[in-house]
Design an enzyme around this catalytic site. Structure first.
Site, mmCIF file in Angstrom:
data_model
loop_
_atom_site.group_PDB
_atom_site.id
_atom_site.type_symbol
_atom_site.label_atom_id
_atom_site.label_comp_id
_atom_site.label_asym_id
_atom_site.label_seq_id
_atom_site.Cartn_x
_atom_site.Cartn_y
_atom_site.Cartn_z
ATOM 1 N N GLN A 68 -2.083 2.985 3.161
ATOM 2 C CA GLN A 68 -0.792 2.925 3.866
ATOM 3 C C GLN A 68 -0.897 3.685 5.185
ATOM 4 O O GLN A 68 -1.265 4.866 5.199
ATOM 5 C CB GLN A 68 0.326 3.537 3.007
ATOM 6 C CG GLN A 68 1.701 3.411 3.656
ATOM 7 C CD GLN A 68 2.841 3.927 2.773
ATOM 8 O OE1 GLN A 68 2.614 4.644 1.794
ATOM 9 N NE2 GLN A 68 4.060 3.563 3.121
ATOM 10 N N HIS A 84 6.636 -1.582 2.800
ATOM 11 C CA HIS A 84 6.500 -2.960 3.286
ATOM 12 C C HIS A 84 5.577 -3.740 2.370
ATOM 13 O O HIS A 84 4.671 -3.183 1.760
ATOM 14 C CB HIS A 84 5.965 -2.987 4.723
ATOM 15 C CG HIS A 84 4.710 -2.193 4.916
ATOM 16 N ND1 HIS A 84 4.719 -0.824 5.081
ATOM 17 C CD2 HIS A 84 3.408 -2.561 4.949
ATOM 18 C CE1 HIS A 84 3.475 -0.395 5.211
ATOM 19 N NE2 HIS A 84 2.654 -1.421 5.128
ATOM 20 N N ASN A 133 0.851 -1.192 0.000
ATOM 21 C CA ASN A 133 0.000 0.000 0.000
ATOM 22 C C ASN A 133 0.888 1.245 0.000
ATOM 23 O O ASN A 133 1.825 1.336 0.798
ATOM 24 C CB ASN A 133 -0.903 0.013 1.232
ATOM 25 C CG ASN A 133 -1.812 -1.203 1.298
ATOM 26 O OD1 ASN A 133 -2.246 -1.704 0.263
ATOM 27 N ND2 ASN A 133 -2.091 -1.680 2.496
#
Ligand code: 5GP
Ligand code: ZN
Length: 139
Positions: A95, A101, A88
């Protein structure tokens, strides 16, 4: 962002605890504390970058070297039917932690996650124009 302000940098530094499942000089993977399913794993480069598109290629290369292997371990450990690998970027995309990540989210038949995929279609000629625009930005 200072690394002391970033929770994932703090995990990398060992200042915050995490259920680490993989660790090498450039990459760490640990369980998400708010899992969609048990075994939901986050894979991160140790060097801080906010997003995928601001992350140095060397960091992404290090992540990509091990992402499939970690996903395979999650599949075997959870016996899931499939998984989503999500990254994201930006609040609008969901996010919440500004350290790039990759989620590995185990999926099971009928789990109800990501039911809605509101696919659109292109108007005549729109797809070609869009492709040309993106291609130009890559030059
Ligand atoms: P995002 O929404 O940014 O794509 O994903 C961030 C993820 O990090 C969320 O799924 C959230 O549950 C997880 N998370 C937030 N804080 C922590 C933490 O301190 N430790 C771990 N292991 N996961 C966290
Ligand atoms: Zn960070």
């Amino acid at each position: 962002m200072k690394s002391s302000d970033c929770i994932f940098c703090r995990i990398v530094a060992g200042d915050l605890p995490a259920a680490v499942v993989y660790d090498d000089p450039q990459v760490v993977a640990f369980l998400d504390t708010g899992p969609i399913q048990p075994g939901h794993t986050l894979v991160i480069p140790k060097t801080h970058a906010d997003t995928l598109h601001t992350c140095p290629p060397e960091s992404l290369q290090a992540v990509s070297q091990v992402l499939g292997r970690i996903a395979h371990a999650v599949v075997k450990a959870t016996q899931c039917d499939g998984y989503n690998c999500l990254c994201n970027n930006g609040r609008v995309a969901g996010q919440s932690v500004d350290h790039v990540h990759f989620h590995i989210i185990p999926r099971f038949a009928g789990d109800g996650f990501m039911q809605n995929w509101p696919a659109q279609s292109y108007a005549e000629g729109q797809m070609g124009r869009m492709a040309a625009e993106i291609k130009k930005k890559l030059e």
